[in-house]
Design a protein around this motif. Structure first.
Motif, PDB file in Angstrom:
ATOM      1  N   ASN A  79      35.355  49.121  37.258  1.00  0.00           N
ATOM      2  CA  ASN A  79      34.409  48.934  38.360  1.00  0.00           C
ATOM      3  C   ASN A  79      33.477  50.138  38.319  1.00  0.00           C
ATOM      4  O   ASN A  79      33.854  51.250  38.703  1.00  0.00           O
ATOM      5  N   ARG A  80      32.273  49.925  37.807  1.00  0.00           N
ATOM      6  CA  ARG A  80      31.337  51.033  37.604  1.00  0.00           C
ATOM      7  C   ARG A  80      30.806  51.568  38.924  1.00  0.00           C
ATOM      8  O   ARG A  80      30.489  52.748  39.044  1.00  0.00           O
ATOM      9  N   ASN A  81      30.715  50.700  39.935  1.00  0.00           N
ATOM     10  CA  ASN A  81      30.238  51.163  41.247  1.00  0.00           C
ATOM     11  C   ASN A  81      31.231  52.124  41.885  1.00  0.00           C
ATOM     12  O   ASN A  81      30.853  53.101  42.526  1.00  0.00           O
ATOM     13  N   TYR A  82      32.522  51.845  41.706  1.00  0.00           N
ATOM     14  CA  TYR A  82      33.566  52.696  42.273  1.00  0.00           C
ATOM     15  C   TYR A  82      33.921  53.852  41.349  1.00  0.00           C
ATOM     16  O   TYR A  82      34.555  54.818  41.779  1.00  0.00           O
ATOM     17  N   GLY A  83      33.566  53.731  40.066  1.00  0.00           N
ATOM     18  CA  GLY A  83      33.953  54.763  39.104  1.00  0.00           C
ATOM     19  C   GLY A  83      35.443  54.732  38.812  1.00  0.00           C
ATOM     20  O   GLY A  83      36.095  55.767  38.710  1.00  0.00           O
ATOM     21  N   ILE A  84      35.987  53.498  38.662  1.00  0.00           N
ATOM     22  CA  ILE A  84      37.432  53.312  38.502  1.00  0.00           C
ATOM     23  C   ILE A  84      37.729  52.398  37.319  1.00  0.00           C
ATOM     24  O   ILE A  84      37.055  51.390  37.114  1.00  0.00           O
ATOM     25  N   ILE A  85      38.745  52.759  36.566  1.00  0.00           N
ATOM     26  CA  ILE A  85      39.279  51.906  35.503  1.00  0.00           C
ATOM     27  C   ILE A  85      40.680  51.467  35.921  1.00  0.00           C
ATOM     28  O   ILE A  85      41.443  52.252  36.480  1.00  0.00           O
ATOM     29  N   LEU A  86      41.005  50.205  35.666  1.00  0.00           N
ATOM     30  CA  LEU A  86      42.341  49.673  35.956  1.00  0.00           C
ATOM     31  C   LEU A  86      42.846  49.008  34.683  1.00  0.00           C
ATOM     32  O   LEU A  86      42.244  48.059  34.183  1.00  0.00           O
ATOM     33  N   GLU A  87      43.954  49.508  34.145  1.00  0.00           N
ATOM     34  CA  GLU A  87      44.433  49.058  32.842  1.00  0.00           C
ATOM     35  C   GLU A  87      45.755  48.292  32.924  1.00  0.00           C
ATOM     36  O   GLU A  87      46.465  48.344  33.921  1.00  0.00           O
ATOM     37  N   ASP A  88      46.034  47.593  31.830  1.00  0.00           N
ATOM     38  CA  ASP A  88      47.339  46.945  31.590  1.00  0.00           C
ATOM     39  C   ASP A  88      47.680  45.836  32.586  1.00  0.00           C
ATOM     40  O   ASP A  88      48.837  45.717  33.004  1.00  0.00           O
ATOM     41  N   LEU A  89      46.712  45.017  32.935  1.00  0.00           N
ATOM     42  CA  LEU A  89      46.995  43.921  33.867  1.00  0.00           C
ATOM     43  C   LEU A  89      47.467  42.686  33.094  1.00  0.00           C
ATOM     44  O   LEU A  89      46.866  41.613  33.161  1.00  0.00           O
ATOM     45  N   HIS A  90      48.594  42.851  32.370  1.00  0.00           N
ATOM     46  CA  HIS A  90      49.174  41.719  31.650  1.00  0.00           C
ATOM     47  C   HIS A  90      50.181  41.018  32.555  1.00  0.00           C
ATOM     48  O   HIS A  90      50.389  41.412  33.715  1.00  0.00           O
ATOM     49  N   LEU A 130      46.478  34.697  33.049  1.00  0.00           N
ATOM     50  CA  LEU A 130      45.618  35.878  32.945  1.00  0.00           C
ATOM     51  C   LEU A 130      44.147  35.549  33.183  1.00  0.00           C
ATOM     52  O   LEU A 130      43.362  36.435  33.536  1.00  0.00           O
ATOM     53  N   GLU A 131      43.783  34.288  33.018  1.00  0.00           N
ATOM     54  CA  GLU A 131      42.404  33.894  33.332  1.00  0.00           C
ATOM     55  C   GLU A 131      42.167  33.966  34.838  1.00  0.00           C
ATOM     56  O   GLU A 131      41.084  34.355  35.293  1.00  0.00           O
ATOM     57  N   LEU A 132      43.190  33.636  35.620  1.00  0.00           N
ATOM     58  CA  LEU A 132      43.079  33.758  37.074  1.00  0.00           C
ATOM     59  C   LEU A 132      43.010  35.225  37.486  1.00  0.00           C
ATOM     60  O   LEU A 132      42.307  35.580  38.447  1.00  0.00           O
ATOM     61  N   VAL A 133      43.733  36.080  36.776  1.00  0.00           N
ATOM     62  CA  VAL A 133      43.651  37.524  37.029  1.00  0.00           C
ATOM     63  C   VAL A 133      42.228  37.999  36.782  1.00  0.00           C
ATOM     64  O   VAL A 133      41.649  38.742  37.584  1.00  0.00           O
ATOM     65  N   LYS A 134      41.637  37.560  35.677  1.00  0.00           N
ATOM     66  CA  LYS A 134      40.269  37.950  35.335  1.00  0.00           C
ATOM     67  C   LYS A 134      39.289  37.495  36.422  1.00  0.00           C
ATOM     68  O   LYS A 134      38.405  38.258  36.844  1.00  0.00           O
TER      69      LYS A 134
END
Length: 202
Positions: free
Chosen positions: A170-181, A148-152
């Protein structure tokens, strides 16, 4: 929001497997424009689903040939079936989203950012009065546990900062991406594959 992403979500630009998804979104937007309900209304999605089912009926967008014996797994939002050795079918009821448009936008965003695991919307399926979108996705077999550190690090290099746990923004894109386990991001031969994404537009 980034102009290219805005154009994809509005249907002005194309993304892999995006045509059918954008067609359904376009219908739902037209239907929404004639409704007096707003997304925050508790009956909004119920009415949206009813309109979507009528649209599916009219255009024969039902998927009938799902082999339920090829069941692999399921989570809160979807059921997964093996189609063949190259792809899986996922039945998603959009429970994570307040509208079907939001779920379909998630598919477009996944296909824009992660084209190697792009979803192809095949149609819809109904079981026990629950409507599911049927999507096909490349089958990815993990060869090692995901770090998960590589994912980060990967997400940071692409403009997404870690907001909490396995969620990114990503504040520039206005997007949230969740649950990247490590069950939603698999590692195959040293490469990361994002197989279950949950995008939200801020």
């Amino acid at each position: 929001m980034n102009d290219e992403i805005q154009h994809i979500l509005s249907g002005k630009s194309q993304v892999k497997h995006g045509d059918f998804i954008q067609t359904v979104i376009s219908f739902l937007r037209r239907s929404e424009a004639t409704s007096n309900l707003v997304k925050e209304d508790k009956y909004f999605k119920e009415k949206e689903t009813k309109s979507l089912i009528e649209f599916i009926e009219q255009n024969k967008f039902w998927v009938e040939n799902i082999n339920l014996e090829n069941y692999i797994s399921q989570g809160a939002e979807q059921k997964v079936y093996l189609k063949d050795d190259k792809s899986v079918l996922k039945l998603n009821d959009s429970i994570y989203y307040t509208s079907w448009i939001d779920y379909l936008n998630n598919l477009l965003l996944n296909n824009y950012f992660f084209s190697d695991t792009a979803y192809e919307l095949l149609g819809f399926y109904k079981s026990e009065n629950v409507l599911y979108a049927v999507v096909e996705q490349p089958f990815v077999k993990a060869t090692e546990k995901t770090d998960l550190e590589l994912v980060k690090q990967f997400m940071l290099s692409n403009g997404f900062e870690n907001s909490r746990n396995n969620d990114y923004i990503n504040r520039n894109y206005g997007i949230i991406l969740e649950d990247l386990h490590d069950e939603n991001v698999l590692t195959q031969n040293g490469f990361l594959f994002f197989i279950d994404t949950v995008f939200y537009i801020i």
